[in-house]
Design a protein around this motif. Structure first.
Motif, short mmCIF file in Angstrom:
data_model
loop_
_atom_site.label_atom_id
_atom_site.label_comp_id
_atom_site.label_asym_id
_atom_site.label_seq_id
_atom_site.Cartn_x
_atom_site.Cartn_y
_atom_site.Cartn_z
N ALA A 46 32.00 17.72 29.87
CA ALA A 46 31.05 17.87 28.76
C ALA A 46 29.71 18.41 29.25
CB ALA A 46 30.84 16.53 28.06
N GLU A 47 29.16 19.34 28.47
CA GLU A 47 27.87 19.94 28.81
C GLU A 47 26.80 18.85 29.02
OE1 GLU A 47 26.35 22.31 25.60
OE2 GLU A 47 24.70 23.11 26.81
N GLU A 48 26.91 17.77 28.24
CA GLU A 48 25.89 16.71 28.30
C GLU A 48 25.83 16.01 29.66
OE1 GLU A 48 28.11 17.22 25.98
OE2 GLU A 48 27.11 17.25 24.03
N GLU A 49 26.93 16.06 30.43
CA GLU A 49 26.93 15.30 31.68
C GLU A 49 27.43 16.08 32.90
OE1 GLU A 49 29.59 11.97 31.62
OE2 GLU A 49 31.34 13.18 31.05
N ALA A 50 28.01 17.25 32.67
CA ALA A 50 28.66 17.96 33.79
C ALA A 50 27.66 18.35 34.88
CB ALA A 50 29.41 19.20 33.28
N GLY A 51 26.45 18.72 34.49
CA GLY A 51 25.43 19.09 35.48
C GLY A 51 24.91 17.87 36.21
N GLU A 52 24.68 16.81 35.47
CA GLU A 52 24.17 15.57 36.08
C GLU A 52 25.19 15.04 37.09
OE1 GLU A 52 23.32 12.67 33.05
OE2 GLU A 52 22.82 11.11 34.51
N PHE A 53 26.47 15.11 36.73
CA PHE A 53 27.50 14.59 37.63
C PHE A 53 27.65 15.48 38.87
CE2 PHE A 53 31.46 13.14 39.32
CZ PHE A 53 31.52 11.81 38.96
N ALA A 54 27.52 16.79 38.68
CA ALA A 54 27.66 17.71 39.82
C ALA A 54 26.60 17.44 40.89
CB ALA A 54 27.61 19.16 39.36
N ALA A 55 25.47 16.88 40.47
CA ALA A 55 24.42 16.54 41.44
C ALA A 55 24.82 15.33 42.29
CB ALA A 55 23.11 16.25 40.70
N LEU A 56 25.77 14.54 41.81
CA LEU A 56 26.23 13.36 42.55
C LEU A 56 27.47 13.64 43.38
CD1 LEU A 56 26.30 10.80 39.57
CD2 LEU A 56 24.45 11.12 41.21
N ALA A 57 28.27 14.62 42.95
CA ALA A 57 29.58 14.86 43.56
C ALA A 57 29.43 15.50 44.94
CB ALA A 57 30.41 15.77 42.66
N SER A 58 30.45 15.31 45.79
CA SER A 58 30.47 15.99 47.09
C SER A 58 30.88 17.44 46.94
CB SER A 58 31.48 15.30 48.01
OG SER A 58 31.23 13.93 48.11
N ALA A 59 31.71 17.73 45.94
CA ALA A 59 32.14 19.11 45.67
C ALA A 59 32.63 19.17 44.22
CB ALA A 59 33.24 19.55 46.62
N LEU A 60 32.73 20.41 43.72
CA LEU A 60 33.08 20.66 42.31
C LEU A 60 34.18 21.70 42.25
CD1 LEU A 60 32.23 20.80 39.16
CD2 LEU A 60 30.66 22.62 39.90
N THR A 61 35.10 21.55 41.29
CA THR A 61 36.03 22.65 41.01
C THR A 61 35.91 23.04 39.54
OG1 THR A 61 37.97 21.35 40.32
CG2 THR A 61 37.67 21.67 42.69
N ILE A 62 36.05 24.33 39.29
CA ILE A 62 36.01 24.84 37.92
C ILE A 62 37.24 25.72 37.72
CG2 ILE A 62 34.77 26.31 36.28
CD1 ILE A 62 32.16 25.38 37.51
#
Ligand SMILES: Nc1ncnc2c1ncn2[C@@H]1O[C@H](COP(=O)(O)OP(=O)(O)O)[C@@H](O)[C@H]1O
Ligand SMILES: Cc1ncsc1CCOP(=O)(O)O
Ligand SMILES: [Mg+2]
Length: 262
Positions: A46-62
């Motif tokens: 969700a747009e509302e949280e995807a950016g905030e969570f990416a700041a916490l994650a070790s890595a991201l996949t899209i």
């Protein structure tokens, strides 16, 4: 000589948190594969949280497999946040050549410079703007046909491009590795390409991206080979494959990785 198994032991020692914006088809198998490998998956978009969570994650996949406009907004904010936080991220341009919506979304995400782009040959050709024979999410082109495009794409994005298939090619635009692990049963189980993105993401955390992506693909292919030793049809293969991701040891990977630099 490269100790490929070390990449697996490093990943398991750190159990990285991997945020996945992936398609509905892949979510469950991908989360289970990451857990079996030794990483922690989180599937959210969700747009509302995807950016905030990416700041916490070790890595991201899209992954653009099951696209909608709302999801694209979540993908963009997540990729922007990953870039701001120096968090590596992997893009899978699923069926990129199939529709205008997929071409536009792939272009917008490529402009954000993914750390790794992973796709089958038809998808990599499509994001290079070349003609492809791809059939939806399935490839109908050879890895060799996509090699020049993959090298050029890596050079233009500054990231790694991995073209998967019977033999995988991983390049940073200058250097390249080829991986001969894997099994022909793998493309008969849906979402195994998508799932690989998460394993790559888990391996590249804190490691050189070219070698870590290569090690991840060899590990994943080896799991396919081991699964095929115990099963001969896709349903049971899928289960045996997850089990093999869990049981492979770093020493086993070092011994069985079939990797050549070229
Ligand atoms: N014919 C094959 N023989 C061995 N391994 C394969 C074969 N086709 C695909 N793979 C492996 O399956 C995994 C997923 O790749 P691929 O099928 O290209 O992705 P996608 O599902 O996105 O099309 C990779 O690890 C790749 O090496
Ligand atoms: C079948 C399908 N349709 C939309 S996404 C998807 C999954 C594709 O997964 P993979 O590319 O890993 O086979
Ligand atoms: Mg795919």
């Amino acid at each position: 000589m490269t100790d490929w198994g070390h990449y697996l032991s490093h990943m398991r020692a750190n159990a990285p948190l991997i945020q996945n914006i992936t398609n509905y088809v892949a979510m469950n198998v991908m989360a289970n594969a990451l857990l079996a490998s030794g990483a922690s998956p989180a599937m959210l978009h969700a747009e509302e949280e995807a950016g905030e969570f990416a700041a916490l994650a070790s890595a991201l996949t899209i992954n653009i497999g099951t696209l909608s406009t709302d999801w694209v907004r979540g993908m963009i904010v997540a990729a922007e946040s990953a870039n701001e936080n120096d968090t590596p991220w992997v893009l899978d341009p699923v069926a990129a050549g199939a529709t205008a919506f997929r071409r536009e979304t792939s272009s917008a995400l490529l402009a954000l410079k993914p750390s790794v782009i992973r796709g089958n040959a038809s998808e990599i050709l499509a994001v290079c703007g070349e003609m492809t024979k791809g059939k939806g999410a399935d490839s109908a082109d050879s890895v060799t046909e996509a090699e020049a495009g993959a090298r050029a794409l890596a050079a233009s994005t500054g990231g790694i491009v991995a073209v998967t298939g019977p033999q995988d090619l991983i390049t940073d635009g200058t250097r390249a590795y080829r991986v001969d692990n894997g099994h022909a049963m793998m493309p008969l189980v849906t979402a195994l390409g998508c799932t690989l993105n998460g394993v790559i993401a888990s391996f590249i955390v804190g490691k050189p991206h070219l070698e870590a992506t290569t090690a991840a693909i060899a590990y994943y292919g080896l799991a396919g080979q081991l699964a095929a030793e115990t099963t001969s049809a896709p349903g049971s293969f899928a289960t045996a494959f997850i089990d093999a991701l869990y049981t492979i040891t770093p020493d086993q990977l070092s011994d069985a990785a079939r990797i050549q630099e070229s």
